[in-house]
Design a protein around this motif. Structure first.
Motif, PDB file in Angstrom:
ATOM      1  N   GLN A  39       0.811  -1.225   0.000  1.00 12.88           N
ATOM      2  CA  GLN A  39       0.000   0.000   0.000  1.00 12.88           C
ATOM      3  C   GLN A  39       0.841   1.271   0.000  1.00 12.88           C
ATOM      4  OE1 GLN A  39      -3.640   0.487   0.878  1.00 12.88           O
ATOM      5  NE2 GLN A  39      -4.166  -1.314   2.089  1.00 12.88           N
ATOM      6  N   LEU A  40       2.118   1.153   0.266  1.00 13.70           N
ATOM      7  CA  LEU A  40       2.976   2.343   0.347  1.00 13.70           C
ATOM      8  C   LEU A  40       3.537   2.657  -1.036  1.00 13.70           C
ATOM      9  CD1 LEU A  40       4.809   1.537   3.714  1.00 13.70           C
ATOM     10  CD2 LEU A  40       2.657   2.775   3.341  1.00 13.70           C
ATOM     11  N   THR A  41       2.664   3.037  -1.924  1.00 18.30           N
ATOM     12  CA  THR A  41       3.031   3.181  -3.338  1.00 18.30           C
ATOM     13  C   THR A  41       3.784   4.462  -3.646  1.00 18.30           C
ATOM     14  OG1 THR A  41       0.850   4.121  -3.776  1.00 18.30           O
ATOM     15  CG2 THR A  41       1.101   1.751  -4.085  1.00 18.30           C
ATOM     16  N   ASN A  42       3.868   5.382  -2.689  1.00 14.10           N
ATOM     17  CA  ASN A  42       4.613   6.620  -2.923  1.00 14.10           C
ATOM     18  C   ASN A  42       6.046   6.544  -2.412  1.00 14.10           C
ATOM     19  OD1 ASN A  42       2.968   8.660  -4.291  1.00 14.10           O
ATOM     20  ND2 ASN A  42       1.567   8.361  -2.579  1.00 14.10           N
ATOM     21  N   VAL A  43       6.426   5.423  -1.833  1.00 19.21           N
ATOM     22  CA  VAL A  43       7.786   5.275  -1.318  1.00 19.21           C
ATOM     23  C   VAL A  43       8.783   5.305  -2.468  1.00 19.21           C
ATOM     24  CG1 VAL A  43       9.394   3.633  -0.270  1.00 19.21           C
ATOM     25  CG2 VAL A  43       7.173   4.079   0.805  1.00 19.21           C
ATOM     26  N   ARG A  44       9.819   6.122  -2.332  1.00 22.42           N
ATOM     27  CA  ARG A  44      10.861   6.240  -3.348  1.00 22.42           C
ATOM     28  C   ARG A  44      12.213   5.723  -2.864  1.00 22.42           C
ATOM     29  NH1 ARG A  44       6.891   6.448  -5.413  1.00 22.42           N
ATOM     30  NH2 ARG A  44       5.959   8.007  -6.769  1.00 22.42           N
ATOM     31  N   LEU A  45      12.359   5.523  -1.561  1.00 24.68           N
ATOM     32  CA  LEU A  45      13.608   5.021  -1.013  1.00 24.68           C
ATOM     33  C   LEU A  45      13.294   4.199   0.224  1.00 24.68           C
ATOM     34  CD1 LEU A  45      16.734   4.932  -0.821  1.00 24.68           C
ATOM     35  CD2 LEU A  45      16.606   7.060   0.516  1.00 24.68           C
ATOM     36  N   THR A  46      13.890   3.011   0.311  1.00 33.55           N
ATOM     37  CA  THR A  46      13.710   2.137   1.466  1.00 33.55           C
ATOM     38  C   THR A  46      15.069   1.897   2.119  1.00 33.55           C
ATOM     39  OG1 THR A  46      11.809   1.026   0.448  1.00 33.55           O
ATOM     40  CG2 THR A  46      12.909  -0.120   2.255  1.00 33.55           C
ATOM     41  N   LEU A  47      15.160   2.204   3.404  1.00 37.49           N
ATOM     42  CA  LEU A  47      16.381   1.972   4.167  1.00 37.49           C
ATOM     43  C   LEU A  47      16.235   0.650   4.909  1.00 37.49           C
ATOM     44  CD1 LEU A  47      16.972   5.553   5.640  1.00 37.49           C
ATOM     45  CD2 LEU A  47      17.622   4.620   3.410  1.00 37.49           C
ATOM     46  N   LEU A  48      17.177  -0.247   4.693  1.00 35.97           N
ATOM     47  CA  LEU A  48      17.142  -1.578   5.286  1.00 35.97           C
ATOM     48  C   LEU A  48      18.135  -1.616   6.435  1.00 35.97           C
ATOM     49  CD1 LEU A  48      17.092  -3.602   1.943  1.00 35.97           C
ATOM     50  CD2 LEU A  48      15.147  -2.787   3.299  1.00 35.97           C
ATOM     51  N   VAL A  49      17.625  -1.469   7.651  1.00 37.09           N
ATOM     52  CA  VAL A  49      18.464  -1.326   8.827  1.00 37.09           C
ATOM     53  C   VAL A  49      18.644  -2.694   9.483  1.00 37.09           C
ATOM     54  CG1 VAL A  49      18.795  -0.128  11.007  1.00 37.09           C
ATOM     55  CG2 VAL A  49      17.561   1.002   9.150  1.00 37.09           C
ATOM     56  N   GLY A  50      19.822  -3.278   9.289  1.00 40.03           N
ATOM     57  CA  GLY A  50      20.118  -4.554   9.912  1.00 40.03           C
ATOM     58  C   GLY A  50      19.884  -5.742   8.998  1.00 40.03           C
ATOM     59  N   GLN A  51      20.381  -6.892   9.425  1.00 36.63           N
ATOM     60  CA  GLN A  51      20.400  -8.080   8.584  1.00 36.63           C
ATOM     61  C   GLN A  51      19.017  -8.652   8.301  1.00 36.63           C
ATOM     62  OE1 GLN A  51      21.955 -11.657  10.427  1.00 36.63           O
ATOM     63  NE2 GLN A  51      21.845 -10.727  12.466  1.00 36.63           N
ATOM     64  N   TYR A  52      18.064  -8.492   9.216  1.00 37.97           N
ATOM     65  CA  TYR A  52      16.749  -9.094   9.009  1.00 37.97           C
ATOM     66  C   TYR A  52      15.997  -8.386   7.883  1.00 37.97           C
ATOM     67  CZ  TYR A  52      17.896 -11.269  13.436  1.00 37.97           C
ATOM     68  OH  TYR A  52      18.532 -11.969  14.430  1.00 37.97           O
ATOM     69  N   ALA A  53      16.050  -7.066   7.875  1.00 36.44           N
ATOM     70  CA  ALA A  53      15.422  -6.313   6.789  1.00 36.44           C
ATOM     71  C   ALA A  53      16.116  -6.598   5.466  1.00 36.44           C
ATOM     72  CB  ALA A  53      15.455  -4.812   7.102  1.00 36.44           C
ATOM     73  N   GLN A  54      17.441  -6.683   5.490  1.00 36.22           N
ATOM     74  CA  GLN A  54      18.187  -6.938   4.255  1.00 36.22           C
ATOM     75  C   GLN A  54      17.888  -8.328   3.707  1.00 36.22           C
ATOM     76  OE1 GLN A  54      22.240  -6.018   5.456  1.00 36.22           O
ATOM     77  NE2 GLN A  54      21.577  -3.988   6.145  1.00 36.22           N
ATOM     78  N   ARG A  55      17.743  -9.296   4.583  1.00 35.62           N
ATOM     79  CA  ARG A  55      17.428 -10.653   4.127  1.00 35.62           C
ATOM     80  C   ARG A  55      16.040 -10.692   3.473  1.00 35.62           C
ATOM     81  NH1 ARG A  55      17.570 -14.065   8.980  1.00 35.62           N
ATOM     82  NH2 ARG A  55      19.821 -13.833   8.730  1.00 35.62           N
ATOM     83  N   TYR A  56      15.077 -10.003   4.063  1.00 34.00           N
ATOM     84  CA  TYR A  56      13.704 -10.051   3.553  1.00 34.00           C
ATOM     85  C   TYR A  56      13.571  -9.333   2.207  1.00 34.00           C
ATOM     86  CZ  TYR A  56       8.606  -9.539   3.435  1.00 34.00           C
ATOM     87  OH  TYR A  56       7.289  -9.570   3.065  1.00 34.00           O
ATOM     88  N   PHE A  57      14.173  -8.169   2.091  1.00 37.59           N
ATOM     89  CA  PHE A  57      13.978  -7.357   0.894  1.00 37.59           C
ATOM     90  C   PHE A  57      14.968  -7.686  -0.227  1.00 37.59           C
ATOM     91  CE2 PHE A  57      11.503  -4.963   3.851  1.00 37.59           C
ATOM     92  CZ  PHE A  57      10.554  -4.303   3.091  1.00 37.59           C
ATOM     93  N   LEU A  58      16.179  -8.036   0.113  1.00 38.34           N
ATOM     94  CA  LEU A  58      17.197  -8.259  -0.918  1.00 38.34           C
ATOM     95  C   LEU A  58      17.321  -9.723  -1.318  1.00 38.34           C
ATOM     96  CD1 LEU A  58      20.042  -5.891   0.370  1.00 38.34           C
ATOM     97  CD2 LEU A  58      18.229  -5.395  -1.282  1.00 38.34           C
ATOM     98  N   GLY A  59      16.926 -10.636  -0.443  1.00 37.65           N
ATOM     99  CA  GLY A  59      16.986 -12.054  -0.785  1.00 37.65           C
ATOM    100  C   GLY A  59      18.392 -12.473  -1.180  1.00 37.65           C
ATOM    101  N   ASN A  60      18.496 -13.149  -2.336  1.00 35.12           N
ATOM    102  CA  ASN A  60      19.811 -13.647  -2.759  1.00 35.12           C
ATOM    103  C   ASN A  60      20.699 -12.554  -3.344  1.00 35.12           C
ATOM    104  OD1 ASN A  60      18.665 -13.193  -5.245  1.00 35.12           O
ATOM    105  ND2 ASN A  60      18.432 -15.355  -5.779  1.00 35.12           N
TER     106      ASN A  60
END
Length: 388
Positions: A171-192
């Motif tokens: 639903q956050l369709t206006n987001v232009r930048l996502t900051l991934l703070v820490g390994q858990y966020a990076q694992r979920y959003f970046l995957g492999n």
């Protein structure tokens, strides 16, 4: 189940259409009628999972109310459930953290602790901007305080992401930048797309721009990491602050798109990093150059076998010795060194050509990581590349 071409925001893909969808439904389905996985929203369509369903979206206020009332993990949460988050349909910056700490659980305010103070300093924004949901969304991987373990707070509860993240972030369709703070966020959003470690992922931050910037956690417990990796303060934070400032300065997103695109380009251009030559050399395609006039004391030629030595780009011996006697003359040193660089294009041109082609690292021997000629040299090269 049949395949049908679907167009979304100017992109097209073929996806399985669930049973029950009328055969006459037009191929161009409005964006707000789709529930898409985060992978698609991240513009990584080749790796996207199949579309799960096509249905009207739940209004965001109702979804936030439902999340805040969630008791899915009540039995295993030491202080009970209290989901803490912030989001709006107009949010342009999304910060995905780990999970609330005990202090945040008590106050109910995201990042209301020492980690939040440091994070706001990293971004160069004040509390009023940070807590303006119309501009900033704060969505941890786990919404509730997970309790403490042997080494600090426990990981985010694994139930949160499957239950809520796809619905909310979709639903956050206006987001232009996502900051991934820490390994858990990076694992979920970046995957492999992640690297082997958090340090390597953060060091490769330009690979994920302009959509994402991976960050270490700003906890005071991470102070040793920050001291070991001064490039984070030299390289990542200035570009991040510039991007965030441009992104949040405007209240008219459409009028800002062109300027945001220009800021995006500064984040994705080939990087010029600097570091002390005594630190472990970077990996992953960096072309390293020693930019000191003297060979670093205590290091063998074999140790720097893959490093190119460009001593002619360093400050002249007279200028170096003058500055060494009085480091407080930083401003004057910088001015004199820039004059020397202007008069010596043969010295810096190989570096500019290498930086235009890929990632380079400038190595220096000075103990002072805040005032040294490599900082001036990098700024000089970046300006040269911008005007090409």
């Amino acid at each position: 189940m049949t395949q049908r071409a679907i167009s979304v925001s100017g992109l097209s893909l073929s996806a399985p259409i669930p049973a029950g969808v009328p055969a006459g439904m037009p191929a161009g389905i409005p964006f707000d009628r789709l529930v898409l996985p985060p992978a698609f929203l991240r513009r990584t369509v080749p790796n996207a999972r199949p579309l799960r369903q096509i249905r009207p979206l739940q209004p965001l206020p109702a979804l936030l109310e439902e999340i805040r009332a969630c008791h899915a993990c009540a039995e295993v949460l030491p202080l009970g459930p209290r989901p803490v988050l912030q989001a709006s349909a107009t949010s342009r910056l999304l910060i995905v953290g780990q999970a609330p700490g005990a202090k945040v659980h008590a106050s109910g305010i995201p990042w209301d602790d020492a980690s939040g103070e440091r994070l706001r300093a990293w971004l160069g924004i004040d509390s009023a901007t940070f807590y303006d949901a119309s501009r900033v969304a704060l969505v941890p991987m786990g919404f509730c305080y997970p309790g403490r373990g042997g080494g600090g707070d426990n990981p985010p509860r694994p139930e949160c992401a499957p239950l809520w993240h796809e619905k909310l972030i979709g639903q956050l369709t206006n987001v232009r930048l996502t900051l991934l703070v820490g390994q858990y966020a990076q694992r979920y959003f970046l995957g492999n797309r992640r690297k082997a470690s958090l340090t390597e992922t953060v060091a490769a931050w330009r690979e994920y721009a302009p959509d994402f910037v991976p960050l270490p956690h700003p906890s005071p417990r991470n102070q040793p990491w920050l001291k070991r990796h001064p490039w984070f303060g030299h390289d990542v934070l200035p570009a991040l602050q510039e991007r965030v400032g441009a992104l949040l300065a405007s209240t008219k997103p459409r009028a800002r798109d062109a300027q945001s695109a220009r800021k995006d380009s500064t984040m994705t251009k080939p990087a010029i990093d600097i570091q002390r030559v005594y630190e472990p050399l970077p990996e992953g395609g960096h072309h390293c150059f020693l930019v000191d006039r003297l060979w670093p004391r205590g290091l063998s030629k074999e140790k720097l076998a893959n490093v190119e030595w460009l001593k002619e780009v360093a400050p002249s011996t007279a200028l170096r010795q003058w500055f060494h006697k009085d480091p407080e003359q930083w401003t004057e040193f910088r001015k004199r060194y820039l004059d020397e660089l202007n008069a010596n294009p043969d010295g810096w041109q190989p570096l500019a050509e290498a930086a235009a082609a890929g990632h380079v690292t400038l190595l220096y021997g000075s103990h002072d990581t805040q005032r040294n000629h490599a900082i001036v040299l990098r700024e000089y090269l970046e300006k040269k590349l911008q005007h090409k």
